[in-house]
Motif scaffolding. Structure first.
Motif, PDB file in Angstrom:
ATOM      1  N   GLU A  73     -20.591 -71.490  63.085  1.00 51.03           N
ATOM      2  CA  GLU A  73     -21.648 -70.857  62.293  1.00 51.03           C
ATOM      3  C   GLU A  73     -21.259 -69.477  61.765  1.00 51.03           C
ATOM      4  N   THR A  74     -19.985 -69.142  61.821  1.00 50.87           N
ATOM      5  CA  THR A  74     -19.516 -67.877  61.249  1.00 50.87           C
ATOM      6  C   THR A  74     -19.783 -67.879  59.750  1.00 50.87           C
ATOM      7  N   ARG A  75     -20.159 -66.707  59.223  1.00 55.43           N
ATOM      8  CA  ARG A  75     -20.482 -66.624  57.796  1.00 55.43           C
ATOM      9  C   ARG A  75     -20.156 -65.220  57.294  1.00 55.43           C
ATOM     10  N   ILE A  76     -20.275 -65.057  55.999  1.00 58.39           N
ATOM     11  CA  ILE A  76     -20.112 -63.742  55.378  1.00 58.39           C
ATOM     12  C   ILE A  76     -21.472 -63.321  54.842  1.00 58.39           C
ATOM     13  N   ASP A  77     -21.905 -62.134  55.226  1.00 60.58           N
ATOM     14  CA  ASP A  77     -23.180 -61.597  54.761  1.00 60.58           C
ATOM     15  C   ASP A  77     -22.953 -60.306  53.997  1.00 60.58           C
ATOM     16  N   PRO A  78     -23.554 -60.158  52.820  1.00 60.81           N
ATOM     17  CA  PRO A  78     -23.494 -58.868  52.134  1.00 60.81           C
ATOM     18  C   PRO A  78     -24.195 -57.796  52.978  1.00 60.81           C
ATOM     19  N   VAL A  79     -23.642 -56.613  53.016  1.00 66.73           N
ATOM     20  CA  VAL A  79     -24.233 -55.527  53.792  1.00 66.73           C
ATOM     21  C   VAL A  79     -25.660 -55.253  53.334  1.00 66.73           C
ATOM     22  N   VAL A  80     -25.926 -55.320  52.014  1.00 68.45           N
ATOM     23  CA  VAL A  80     -27.288 -55.050  51.530  1.00 68.45           C
ATOM     24  C   VAL A  80     -28.274 -56.055  52.114  1.00 68.45           C
ATOM     25  N   GLU A  81     -27.856 -57.294  52.283  1.00 72.09           N
ATOM     26  CA  GLU A  81     -28.738 -58.305  52.883  1.00 72.09           C
ATOM     27  C   GLU A  81     -28.950 -58.019  54.371  1.00 72.09           C
ATOM     28  N   ALA A  82     -27.883 -57.658  55.077  1.00 70.01           N
ATOM     29  CA  ALA A  82     -28.011 -57.321  56.497  1.00 70.01           C
ATOM     30  C   ALA A  82     -28.950 -56.131  56.684  1.00 70.01           C
ATOM     31  N   GLU A  83     -28.818 -55.122  55.819  1.00 65.81           N
ATOM     32  CA  GLU A  83     -29.719 -53.965  55.904  1.00 65.81           C
ATOM     33  C   GLU A  83     -31.164 -54.358  55.645  1.00 65.81           C
ATOM     34  N   ARG A  84     -31.369 -55.268  54.692  1.00 68.12           N
ATOM     35  CA  ARG A  84     -32.732 -55.742  54.414  1.00 68.12           C
ATOM     36  C   ARG A  84     -33.300 -56.488  55.627  1.00 68.12           C
ATOM     37  N   PHE A  85     -32.495 -57.324  56.275  1.00 67.67           N
ATOM     38  CA  PHE A  85     -32.950 -58.046  57.465  1.00 67.67           C
ATOM     39  C   PHE A  85     -33.325 -57.082  58.590  1.00 67.67           C
ATOM     40  N   VAL A  86     -32.573 -55.977  58.719  1.00 67.95           N
ATOM     41  CA  VAL A  86     -32.904 -54.977  59.734  1.00 67.95           C
ATOM     42  C   VAL A  86     -34.227 -54.307  59.381  1.00 67.95           C
ATOM     43  N   ARG A  87     -34.395 -53.910  58.106  1.00 66.38           N
ATOM     44  CA  ARG A  87     -35.669 -53.279  57.680  1.00 66.38           C
ATOM     45  C   ARG A  87     -36.852 -54.200  57.920  1.00 66.38           C
ATOM     46  N   GLN A  88     -36.665 -55.491  57.711  1.00 66.54           N
ATOM     47  CA  GLN A  88     -37.744 -56.466  57.878  1.00 66.54           C
ATOM     48  C   GLN A  88     -37.887 -56.929  59.333  1.00 66.54           C
ATOM     49  N   ALA A  89     -37.109 -56.345  60.230  1.00 63.54           N
ATOM     50  CA  ALA A  89     -37.130 -56.660  61.663  1.00 63.54           C
ATOM     51  C   ALA A  89     -36.741 -58.110  61.971  1.00 63.54           C
ATOM     52  N   MET A  90     -36.035 -58.747  61.052  1.00 65.52           N
ATOM     53  CA  MET A  90     -35.499 -60.076  61.338  1.00 65.52           C
ATOM     54  C   MET A  90     -34.219 -59.955  62.182  1.00 65.52           C
ATOM     55  N   TRP A  91     -33.522 -58.836  62.000  1.00 67.37           N
ATOM     56  CA  TRP A  91     -32.367 -58.486  62.818  1.00 67.37           C
ATOM     57  C   TRP A  91     -32.690 -57.187  63.517  1.00 67.37           C
ATOM     58  N   LYS A  92     -32.259 -57.063  64.751  1.00 73.92           N
ATOM     59  CA  LYS A  92     -32.474 -55.854  65.523  1.00 73.92           C
ATOM     60  C   LYS A  92     -31.124 -55.347  66.023  1.00 73.92           C
ATOM     61  N   PRO A  93     -30.693 -54.166  65.559  1.00 70.33           N
ATOM     62  CA  PRO A  93     -29.412 -53.633  66.043  1.00 70.33           C
ATOM     63  C   PRO A  93     -29.420 -53.534  67.569  1.00 70.33           C
ATOM     64  N   HIS A  94     -28.292 -53.809  68.157  1.00 68.74           N
ATOM     65  CA  HIS A  94     -28.164 -53.758  69.611  1.00 68.74           C
ATOM     66  C   HIS A  94     -26.887 -53.004  69.945  1.00 68.74           C
ATOM     67  N   GLU A  95     -26.695 -52.737  71.205  1.00 71.33           N
ATOM     68  CA  GLU A  95     -25.520 -52.001  71.655  1.00 71.33           C
ATOM     69  C   GLU A  95     -24.238 -52.686  71.180  1.00 71.33           C
ATOM     70  N   ALA A  96     -23.299 -51.894  70.686  1.00 69.07           N
ATOM     71  CA  ALA A  96     -22.012 -52.436  70.241  1.00 69.07           C
ATOM     72  C   ALA A  96     -21.296 -53.079  71.420  1.00 69.07           C
ATOM     73  N   CYS A  97     -20.449 -54.040  71.110  1.00 72.28           N
ATOM     74  CA  CYS A  97     -19.674 -54.660  72.185  1.00 72.28           C
ATOM     75  C   CYS A  97     -18.457 -53.782  72.475  1.00 72.28           C
ATOM     76  N   SER A  98     -17.889 -53.983  73.632  1.00 69.15           N
ATOM     77  CA  SER A  98     -16.709 -53.220  74.014  1.00 69.15           C
ATOM     78  C   SER A  98     -15.508 -53.674  73.184  1.00 69.15           C
ATOM     79  N   LYS A  99     -14.484 -52.836  73.148  1.00 71.49           N
ATOM     80  CA  LYS A  99     -13.247 -53.208  72.453  1.00 71.49           C
ATOM     81  C   LYS A  99     -12.636 -54.459  73.084  1.00 71.49           C
ATOM     82  N   GLU A 100     -12.765 -54.565  74.402  1.00 68.95           N
ATOM     83  CA  GLU A 100     -12.219 -55.726  75.106  1.00 68.95           C
ATOM     84  C   GLU A 100     -12.950 -56.998  74.708  1.00 68.95           C
ATOM     85  N   LEU A 101     -14.280 -56.916  74.612  1.00 68.51           N
ATOM     86  CA  LEU A 101     -15.045 -58.099  74.217  1.00 68.51           C
ATOM     87  C   LEU A 101     -14.728 -58.479  72.774  1.00 68.51           C
TER      88      LEU A 101
END
Length: 126
Positions: A73-101
């Motif tokens: 299910e990997t995909r490419i998303d335009p940043v403007v769309e990702a930002e819109r999803f965050v504004r609309q609360a469809m996506w919620k930013p979470h803690e970044a993963c570690s470099k190891e992960l």
């Protein structure tokens, strides 16, 4: 940015997604810059899964039980769309993963038989 994580609304609740590349422009895709998020899903004892990258509790704060990276299910998303999803609360930013992960997720992508070859080409693995 690579390594960032977000929670995305899905049919069964929130799912973790890890950004493995971007923001950058990927030739042949509209609206640069883009990101490449990879979804993570629950590993069920008798369910089908891709063994390329298994996550366990402690790998990321959101992971509370065995999970796997759903490379298909990997995909490419335009940043403007990702930002819109965050504004609309469809996506919620979470803690970044570690470099190891992030390194494990990327290594799993190289091994996975389910990831589309176009992503391997875009990321310079082919």
């Amino acid at each position: 940015q690579a390594g960032h994580a977000c929670l995305q609304d899905g049919p069964k609740g929130l799912h973790l997604c890890i950004v493995i590349a971007g923001p950058q422009g990927f030739e042949g895709y509209a609206q640069p810059p883009q990101i490449i998020p990879m979804p993570v899903t629950t590993l069920y004892p008798h369910g089908r899964h891709d063994p390329a990258c298994i996550l366990t509790k402690g790998d990321h704060p959101f992971i509370q039980h065995d999970s796997w990276v759903y490379y298909r299910e990997t995909r490419i998303d335009p940043v403007v769309e990702a930002e819109r999803f965050v504004r609309q609360a469809m996506w919620k930013p979470h803690e970044a993963c570690s470099k190891e992960l992030l390194a494990r997720v990327l290594a799993g992508a190289c091994m996975s038989r389910l990831i589309k070859r176009e992503f391997c080409r875009l990321l310079g693995w082919l």
